[in-house]
Design a protein around this motif. Structure first.
Motif, PDB file in Angstrom:
ATOM      1  N   THR A  79      -2.773  -0.953 -12.005  1.00 20.07           N
ATOM      2  CA  THR A  79      -2.202  -1.876 -11.035  1.00 20.07           C
ATOM      3  C   THR A  79      -3.325  -2.501 -10.212  1.00 20.07           C
ATOM      4  O   THR A  79      -4.472  -2.047 -10.263  1.00 20.07           O
TER       5      THR A  79
ATOM      6  N   ARG B 278      -3.900  -1.964  -7.311  1.00 18.18           N
ATOM      7  CA  ARG B 278      -4.353  -0.940  -6.372  1.00 18.18           C
ATOM      8  C   ARG B 278      -5.009   0.244  -7.072  1.00 18.18           C
ATOM      9  O   ARG B 278      -5.286   1.262  -6.438  1.00 18.18           O
TER      10      ARG B 278
ATOM     11  N   GLY C  57       0.805  -1.217   0.000  1.00 21.06           N
ATOM     12  CA  GLY C  57       0.000   0.000   0.000  1.00 21.06           C
ATOM     13  C   GLY C  57       0.831   1.256   0.000  1.00 21.06           C
ATOM     14  O   GLY C  57       2.065   1.239  -0.094  1.00 21.06           O
TER      15      GLY C  57
END
Length: 509
Positions: free
Chosen positions: A419, A421, A385
């Motif tokens: 991606t 994320r 993250g």
């Protein structure tokens, strides 16, 4: 000193950019939409260029059999790498094939071609007869012609044609409607409008008052105060106290309700009621109507996780234009043409076409190379993250892939990478470094901004964090940061100061 001609020999070095090199650099920094537009222009300009359609594998096979065209093979490429694996092509030669680069196999259109060869079936004719309206009776459907929503200008114009009777008022109204922005506000000064139209300002104001009665309520206002006043007046909530409240909206933005109570003469309960009424208003009434369609962000590169923990980086083939060079047409024209100028022209077209194909190939390979190194550098971000986003600059990527910083800068401009994320602009991964207070690795500025937002989101109403408190917390977590830097990041995140946040939390406690 006498002047006389003489000959001198000098030796020097200079960088000369050929038109082809300028074209390659230009293509490198274009977005996918700009690239598609540029290629369309080249297709119209160059008779030897053709847009490639159909299945890439079938197209390449057909071209090899007939020897007609040169296929572009870089429109579908992908690269698989792991965190510890070597990055292919570190020598910087864009003409060298990458290791582990494979062609993306597309689905065959053989079934579609076979269906087209058989001709239309009875069900196809039935669909054509019934039309898109779905009625099945063969009648024309007006609903099938609707392609977009009515715009705000069209909606206001329809109402103006009903409300204004004289041609002069309609001319003023049409001009004012042209000055309404997408939020529904009049952006022009009424005195300038009157001067431009050669009329009195009183006439412009009279027409504006009529326009302000149109739906949606609050449209054609000149500022936020007037927009809110129009909506409150329709609900019969524009009393003298509310007018004073609207005159001091900056105090409401600061959550200074004590000062508002003094100015309006209302108690806290009345102020809370006014706030509720204002929140029911729409500060941008024009946005309810159709405007220009939003263009979605199309990623240039895909990143997906593999079962072994590595990352697969692939070029998005849909964003790459596919062009072919028609060698057969060039050969026929060269044989039939006896004019030297015509031969020179067709030869120039061939050179330009070949160079465009080569430039598109180099562009795709360069984007893949830069994106692969970004994924390698930001592996921790993809896994854990934003807190693990590493500080990164162009020089680090340029040195890793043996390219110049300016080339990396052009590649990352207006390019997006998808991606697990989310979709990010490539520039997002390049952030400045903030030193560690414990002497360890530096922290990314983006990660620090995210941490500041997290701290403010979880603060209690009775313990609002000041910038100094945030500095102390971050230093205890190993981030060496100054108070002014915290204030700058907080303002960039549109987070009010601790004083304003304390007032707001008390107001809603």
């Amino acid at each position: 000193m006498a002047l006389a001609p003489r000959l001198e020999l000098r030796q020097g070095q200079s960088l000369v950019m050929t038109p082809q090199l300028q074209q390659a650099i230009k293509l490198l920094q274009l977005s996918n939409l700009e690239l598609a537009e540029y290629v369309e222009q080249e297709l119209e300009r160059n008779p030897l260029l053709e847009a490639a359609t159909g299945d890439p594998a079938e197209r390449i096979g057909a071209d090899e059999d007939h020897g007609e065209r040169e296929p572009v093979v870089t429109s579908e490429t992908s690269l698989s790498l792991s965190e510890d694996g070597p990055l292919p092509g570190r020598d910087g030669d864009l003409d060298t094939d990458y290791d582990n680069v494979y062609a993306d196999e597309s689905r065959s259109d053989a079934q579609n071609d076979a269906a087209a060869a058989q001709g239309p079936t009875s069900s196809d004719w039935q669909n054509v007869k019934s039309g898109s309206g779905g009625s099945g009776d063969g009648e024309f459907s007006f609903e099938a012609t609707l392609t977009r929503e009515a715009t705000l200008a069209e909606h206001l114009t329809d109402q103006m044609n009903m409300a204004l009777k004289t041609p002069g008022d309609r001319m003023i109204g049409a001009y004012l409607i042209d000055q309404v922005n997408e939020a529904g506000y009049i952006t022009a000064d009424l005195a300038d409008v009157a001067d431009r139209l050669g009329t009195e300002i009183e006439d412009v104001e009279a027409v504006l008052q009529v326009l302000q009665t149109f739906e949606p309520t609050g449209v054609c206002a000149r500022n936020l105060k007037e927009c809110l006043a129009l909506q409150l007046a329709e609900r019969n909530r524009l009393d003298p106290a509310m007018k004073i409240f609207l005159d001091h909206l900056e105090l409401f933005a600061k959550r200074d309700f004590e000062q508002l109570m003094k100015l309006t003469g209302a108690d806290r309960e009345d102020i809370a009621s006014m706030v509720d009424d204002i929140r029911l208003c729409n500060p941008k009434p024009g946005l309810a109507f159709g405007g220009e369609p939003m263009v979605p962000v199309v990623p240039d590169v895909f990143v997906r996780a593999r079962a072994d923990g590595s990352w697969a980086v692939e070029i998005n083939s849909e964003t790459l234009p596919r062009v072919l060079v028609n060698q057969q047409y060039y050969a026929e024209v060269s044989k039939l043409s006896g004019d030297a100028s015509a031969k020179a022209y067709i030869s120039e077209c061939l050179n330009n076409a070949n160079w465009l194909v080569k430039s598109l190939d180099q562009r795709a390979r360069t984007i893949l190379k830069v994106a692969s190194e970004i994924v390698r550098q930001q592996d921790a971000f993809l896994v854990h993250g934003i807190q693990h986003l590493k500080p990164l600059n162009l020089k680090t990527i340029a040195e890793a892939i043996s390219m110049h910083e300016s080339t990396v800068s052009r590649v990352t401009a207006n390019k997006y990478i998808a991606t697990p994320r989310g979709i990010f602009e490539m520039k997002y991964f390049f952030t400045s470094a903030i030193a560690s207070s414990e002497g360890g690795a530096a922290h990314s500025a983006e990660a620090v901004r995210h941490r500041i937002k997290e701290l403010i989101d979880v603060e209690r109403p009775d313990a609002v964090l000041s910038d100094d408190n945030i500095v102390d917390i971050l230093k205890s977590q190993g981030v060496d940061i100054a108070r002014r830097t915290v204030a700058k990041y907080r303002e960039a995140l549109n987070i009010p100061s601790s004083v304003q946040r304390r007032r707001e939390k008390k107001a809603y406690a």
